[in-house]
Design a protein around this motif. Structure first.
Motif, short mmCIF file in Angstrom:
data_model
loop_
_atom_site.label_atom_id
_atom_site.label_comp_id
_atom_site.label_asym_id
_atom_site.label_seq_id
_atom_site.Cartn_x
_atom_site.Cartn_y
_atom_site.Cartn_z
N GLU A 80 20.98 -38.22 71.37
CA GLU A 80 21.21 -38.58 69.97
C GLU A 80 20.69 -39.98 69.63
OE1 GLU A 80 22.88 -37.09 67.30
OE2 GLU A 80 23.27 -35.20 68.32
N ALA A 81 20.71 -40.87 70.60
CA ALA A 81 20.30 -42.26 70.35
C ALA A 81 18.79 -42.39 70.17
CB ALA A 81 20.76 -43.15 71.49
N ASN A 82 18.03 -41.50 70.77
CA ASN A 82 16.58 -41.57 70.69
C ASN A 82 16.05 -40.21 70.22
OD1 ASN A 82 13.94 -42.29 70.90
ND2 ASN A 82 13.93 -42.52 73.11
N ILE A 83 16.20 -39.95 68.94
CA ILE A 83 15.89 -38.65 68.36
C ILE A 83 14.44 -38.25 68.58
CG2 ILE A 83 15.65 -37.42 66.17
CD1 ILE A 83 18.20 -38.71 65.26
N LEU A 84 13.52 -39.18 68.47
CA LEU A 84 12.11 -38.85 68.58
C LEU A 84 11.70 -38.43 69.99
CD1 LEU A 84 10.46 -41.55 66.29
CD2 LEU A 84 11.08 -39.20 65.73
N GLU A 85 12.47 -38.80 70.99
CA GLU A 85 12.18 -38.43 72.37
C GLU A 85 13.16 -37.39 72.91
OE1 GLU A 85 9.55 -39.61 74.10
OE2 GLU A 85 8.95 -40.74 72.32
N SER A 86 14.11 -36.97 72.09
CA SER A 86 15.16 -36.07 72.51
C SER A 86 14.67 -34.64 72.66
CB SER A 86 16.29 -36.11 71.48
OG SER A 86 17.30 -35.21 71.83
N GLY A 87 15.35 -33.91 73.52
CA GLY A 87 15.12 -32.48 73.62
C GLY A 87 16.18 -31.76 72.80
N VAL A 88 16.03 -30.46 72.70
CA VAL A 88 16.99 -29.64 71.95
C VAL A 88 17.54 -28.57 72.89
CG1 VAL A 88 17.29 -28.06 70.00
CG2 VAL A 88 15.77 -30.03 69.77
N GLU A 89 18.87 -28.48 72.96
CA GLU A 89 19.52 -27.46 73.76
C GLU A 89 20.09 -26.40 72.83
OE1 GLU A 89 22.17 -28.48 76.89
OE2 GLU A 89 21.10 -30.35 77.32
N ILE A 90 20.02 -25.16 73.27
CA ILE A 90 20.54 -24.03 72.51
C ILE A 90 21.78 -23.53 73.23
CG2 ILE A 90 20.07 -21.71 71.66
CD1 ILE A 90 17.07 -22.44 71.80
N PHE A 91 22.91 -23.55 72.54
CA PHE A 91 24.16 -23.03 73.07
C PHE A 91 24.54 -21.80 72.27
CE2 PHE A 91 24.37 -27.50 74.30
CZ PHE A 91 24.70 -27.38 75.63
N VAL A 92 24.83 -20.71 72.97
CA VAL A 92 25.20 -19.47 72.30
C VAL A 92 26.38 -18.83 73.01
CG1 VAL A 92 22.87 -19.02 71.44
CG2 VAL A 92 23.54 -18.12 73.65
N ARG A 93 27.12 -18.06 72.25
CA ARG A 93 28.20 -17.26 72.80
C ARG A 93 28.19 -15.91 72.08
NH1 ARG A 93 32.78 -15.43 71.59
NH2 ARG A 93 33.04 -16.64 69.71
N PRO A 94 27.51 -14.93 72.67
CA PRO A 94 27.53 -13.60 72.07
C PRO A 94 28.96 -13.05 72.05
CG PRO A 94 25.81 -13.74 73.73
CD PRO A 94 26.65 -14.97 73.85
N PRO A 95 29.23 -12.10 71.17
CA PRO A 95 30.59 -11.55 71.11
C PRO A 95 30.99 -10.91 72.44
CG PRO A 95 29.06 -10.25 69.78
CD PRO A 95 28.32 -11.46 70.24
N GLY A 96 32.19 -11.24 72.88
CA GLY A 96 32.71 -10.66 74.11
C GLY A 96 32.27 -11.35 75.38
N LYS A 97 31.53 -12.44 75.27
CA LYS A 97 31.07 -13.17 76.45
C LYS A 97 31.54 -14.61 76.39
CE LYS A 97 27.09 -10.38 77.56
NZ LYS A 97 25.73 -10.40 78.07
N LYS A 98 31.58 -15.27 77.54
CA LYS A 98 31.99 -16.67 77.60
C LYS A 98 30.85 -17.56 78.07
CE LYS A 98 36.82 -15.70 78.46
NZ LYS A 98 37.98 -15.96 79.29
N LEU A 99 29.64 -17.24 77.67
CA LEU A 99 28.47 -18.00 78.09
C LEU A 99 28.26 -19.19 77.18
CD1 LEU A 99 26.07 -14.98 78.58
CD2 LEU A 99 27.39 -16.14 80.32
#
Length: 94
Positions: A50-69
């Protein structure tokens, strides 16, 4: 040289502001599109630095229904494809 540095600083400020604005919009759309395609569940996008937005990566967090991923890497191939489609639709909706 000082004019060049000043211009670079202005471009960096503008880039940070526009990226943050666009990132927040895409995250918002992704959070609404994902549950519609999966018929439930949750999704979000997170910056890795967050401190260095221009060099930051993006992570994708998901939780499909019925799963705890949390991360996309634990999903099946079809689920990963549907997550990608959700993200692409979110981008197109901006």
């Amino acid at each position: 040289l000082s004019d060049l540095e000043s211009t670079i600083n202005k471009l960096n400020r503008a880039s940070r502001a526009r990226f943050r604005e666009t990132f927040d919009l895409v995250d918002e759309k992704f959070r609404t599109v994902f549950p519609r395609l999966f018929r439930g569940g949750e999704a979000r996008l997170v910056l890795t630095d967050e401190a260095n937005i221009l060099e930051s990566g993006v992570e994708i967090f998901v939780r499909p229904p019925g799963k705890k991923l949390d991360t996309v890497t634990l999903l099946s191939g079809g689920e990963k494809a549907l997550v990608a489609v959700s993200l692409i639709f979110a981008l197109f909706l901006i």
